[in-house]
Design an enzyme around this catalytic site. Sequence first.
Site, PDB file in Angstrom:
ATOM      1  N   ARG A  37       0.743  -1.047  -0.026  1.00 39.20           N
ATOM      2  CA  ARG A  37       0.098  -0.105   0.037  1.00 39.20           C
ATOM      3  C   ARG A  37       1.008   1.233  -0.019  1.00 39.20           C
ATOM      4  O   ARG A  37       0.345   2.362  -0.270  1.00 39.20           O
ATOM      5  CB  ARG A  37      -0.865   0.054   1.185  1.00 39.20           C
ATOM      6  CG  ARG A  37      -1.978  -0.840   1.210  1.00 39.20           C
ATOM      7  CD  ARG A  37      -2.600  -1.381   2.535  1.00 39.20           C
ATOM      8  NE  ARG A  37      -3.613  -0.085   2.901  1.00 39.20           N
ATOM      9  CZ  ARG A  37      -4.879  -0.289   2.514  1.00 39.20           C
ATOM     10  NH1 ARG A  37      -5.366  -1.219   1.756  1.00 39.20           N
ATOM     11  NH2 ARG A  37      -5.419   0.843   2.821  1.00 39.20           N
ATOM     12  N   GLY A  87      -6.792   7.773   6.806  1.00 38.95           N
ATOM     13  CA  GLY A  87      -7.670   8.629   6.286  1.00 38.95           C
ATOM     14  C   GLY A  87      -7.526  10.075   6.702  1.00 38.95           C
ATOM     15  O   GLY A  87      -6.292  10.346   7.163  1.00 38.95           O
ATOM     16  N   GLU A  92      -5.458   4.821 -25.758  1.00 46.70           N
ATOM     17  CA  GLU A  92      -5.483   4.009 -24.752  1.00 46.70           C
ATOM     18  C   GLU A  92      -6.335   2.513 -25.052  1.00 46.70           C
ATOM     19  O   GLU A  92      -5.944   1.715 -24.814  1.00 46.70           O
ATOM     20  CB  GLU A  92      -5.803   4.625 -23.708  1.00 46.70           C
ATOM     21  CG  GLU A  92      -5.745   3.458 -22.334  1.00 46.70           C
ATOM     22  CD  GLU A  92      -4.497   3.115 -22.051  1.00 46.70           C
ATOM     23  OE1 GLU A  92      -4.373   2.115 -21.055  1.00 46.70           O
ATOM     24  OE2 GLU A  92      -3.452   3.570 -22.621  1.00 46.70           O
ATOM     25  N   GLU A 143      -2.805  -5.132 -26.642  1.00 46.20           N
ATOM     26  CA  GLU A 143      -1.841  -5.678 -25.570  1.00 46.20           C
ATOM     27  C   GLU A 143      -2.353  -7.146 -25.335  1.00 46.20           C
ATOM     28  O   GLU A 143      -1.494  -7.998 -25.125  1.00 46.20           O
ATOM     29  CB  GLU A 143      -1.932  -4.688 -24.351  1.00 46.20           C
ATOM     30  CG  GLU A 143      -0.857  -3.691 -24.527  1.00 46.20           C
ATOM     31  CD  GLU A 143      -0.839  -2.960 -23.090  1.00 46.20           C
ATOM     32  OE1 GLU A 143       0.471  -2.453 -22.764  1.00 46.20           O
ATOM     33  OE2 GLU A 143      -1.942  -2.427 -22.848  1.00 46.20           O
ATOM     34  N   TRP A 189       1.356   6.458   5.586  1.00 48.53           N
ATOM     35  CA  TRP A 189       1.469   7.229   4.625  1.00 48.53           C
ATOM     36  C   TRP A 189       1.119   8.795   4.903  1.00 48.53           C
ATOM     37  O   TRP A 189       0.144   9.154   5.162  1.00 48.53           O
ATOM     38  CB  TRP A 189       0.926   7.079   3.183  1.00 48.53           C
ATOM     39  CG  TRP A 189       1.512   7.849   2.201  1.00 48.53           C
ATOM     40  CD1 TRP A 189       0.683   8.780   1.560  1.00 48.53           C
ATOM     41  CD2 TRP A 189       2.401   7.431   1.405  1.00 48.53           C
ATOM     42  NE1 TRP A 189       1.468   9.220   0.540  1.00 48.53           N
ATOM     43  CE2 TRP A 189       2.428   8.585   0.381  1.00 48.53           C
ATOM     44  CE3 TRP A 189       3.660   6.705   1.391  1.00 48.53           C
ATOM     45  CZ2 TRP A 189       3.567   8.750  -0.653  1.00 48.53           C
ATOM     46  CZ3 TRP A 189       4.468   6.789   0.595  1.00 48.53           C
ATOM     47  CH2 TRP A 189       4.734   7.908  -0.567  1.00 48.53           C
ATOM     48  N   LYS A 202       6.066  -5.922 -17.304  1.00 53.42           N
ATOM     49  CA  LYS A 202       5.556  -5.042 -16.688  1.00 53.42           C
ATOM     50  C   LYS A 202       6.296  -3.645 -16.668  1.00 53.42           C
ATOM     51  O   LYS A 202       5.797  -2.452 -16.645  1.00 53.42           O
ATOM     52  CB  LYS A 202       4.977  -5.263 -15.380  1.00 53.42           C
ATOM     53  CG  LYS A 202       4.477  -4.265 -14.270  1.00 53.42           C
ATOM     54  CD  LYS A 202       2.966  -3.982 -15.053  1.00 53.42           C
ATOM     55  CE  LYS A 202       2.208  -3.003 -14.279  1.00 53.42           C
ATOM     56  NZ  LYS A 202       1.021  -2.484 -15.107  1.00 53.42           N
TER      57      LYS A 202
END
Length: 620
Positions: A27, A102, A486, A493, A75, A615
């Site tokens: 996260r 939050g 896109e 892809e 964070w 990736k």
Amino acid sequence: MCGIVGYVGNKQVVPVIIDGLRKLEYRGYDSAGIAVVDESHDLEIRRAEGKLRNLEEAIRLHPLDGTYGIGHTRWATHGRPTEENAHPHRDCTGRVVVVHNGIIENYLQLKDRLRKTDHRFVTETDTEVVAHLIEEYLKAGDSFEMAVRRTVLDLHGIFALSIINADEPDTIIAVRQGPPVVIGLGDGEYFVASDIPPILQHTRDIFFLGDGEIAVLTRDAVRVIDFDGNSVEPVQQRITWDPIMAEKGGFKHFMLKEIYEQPRAIRDTVQGRISLDTGRVFLDEMKNITESDFLRFTSIKIAACGTSWHAGLAGKYMIEQLARVGVDVDYASEFRYRNPVLDENTLLLVISQSGETADTIAALREAKEHGSKVMAICNVQGSMIMREADGTVLTHAGPEIGVASTKAFTSQMIALYLFGLYLGQLRGVLSQEQARYHAQQLAELPVKIEHLLNEADGVEELSKEFFRSTDFLYLGRGINFPVALEGALKLKEISYIHAEGYPAGEMKHGPNALIDERLPVVFINTREEGNRASEIRYEKTHSNIVEVKAREGVVLSILNEGDSMSSVSSDHVIEIPAASDLLSPILAVIPLQLLAYHIAVRRGCDVDQPRNLAKSVTVE
């Protein structure tokens, strides 16, 4: 974003919590901490800035153990990422501690109120007020549970809380108002966490708290009440995933899971960065770019690869409209080979999901050699691009496993939108009223995406119509052109169908030659009511739809709900909610992601790991 783990039971609490926090590292976080209560009812806290290993070292140097406790990976949103600001946070007595995900929007008002009753605050965070409010109500004679209930009614914002009180043995109280809270049900032990993975190795029986609900965990049981004290019967479920399925959250593929994570990813990317009251944007990660720098830049260049390049192209429309600064968009792989014009008045904005893309790093270094400032939009904290850039807007999409980018793309567009708003306000282009309008539109976006995803069955049905096609054409004008690109990229892809994206106005300059009864043509034709430029664009694109139908092409149109003109001229329609002109592309790309996914599944393709692709492209 932040992660919570709590445990009450018979196991050694510290290993349970540390292992749980490790499973939440994806996260993103910048500090970590743990609080436990031992058999003597003494409460101890260990906290550390940086990675979890720093917290483990702090525990090794100063061991602790107990019968129950809570842990957190933080964070930073309010207050710098320091050990002092790391969770858990105490009250004045040191007996109540809180961890929190939050934003407490009214924490300054609450601080002022509490200071008048001699509360002393030692951190810069919004979270600390929660512990002090609980202390205040405990002093008034409330029980622990009642003090928590009264506290949450004082709070404005979104919050997930886990709270312990050393004077209330073997008890954890968890609260949800926005961010997810999972309760794990064991044999004589109970768990609280932000997500399922930290719990899964201990128990497969769980339930999710609903918004406005409180769980009281003891060694013997779990009770759930709402904020008014009414009893709630939680809906228990048994998780039957194997370890790989646990990571996929029950979805068949990572890509599908990540498509459905987009509302959460957007909320996390916006969280703490914009005020709904004033529309003001806060970008606090500009370590070496000052406000005066932003004011002197005469041009902005964007360098990126693949899907990130498409996000950058959409960002060009956003930044030029919101801040009235010229923006050029380059493929990072071409940037340094064309001897670009760069100087100290140029800002280079690089975009990379991984932060390790070799071509994008090369573009960054080329710009710095010419004296330009570099700003990064990135999804991985601590990545090379983030370390070398002068400033960063970190997206909070979480780990993206599927090679075909979905949630990273929409999070990048949100970051670009926030930057456009920030620059527009700083340069005096946007009034406060306009800024508030844009902030409100942004706040409504995740709910609109959730609505789209809840109505996604029609897209799967459409895939039956098109999965045998060999070619596709995607068309859009203005800011819808990057969405066309896109959409075509997603399809090629993962399904290996040839697909091309074009500006709709360029049809007469070549693509018309391809149109026949076998060619599906996908139009993105949205508009913002009352926006004359948007309505003109819509009308011109409608004419292109009619033009394709005249040549027997098969038209699939992405339109606003209730469109009464282009829908009549289309063979198939996918409706999306109305939104502002700059945000509607984020809604429009969702059904295109789903269409590519379902077509690829029907064709038997490896959706998460398409052939020949990686990736993160770390070589040129």
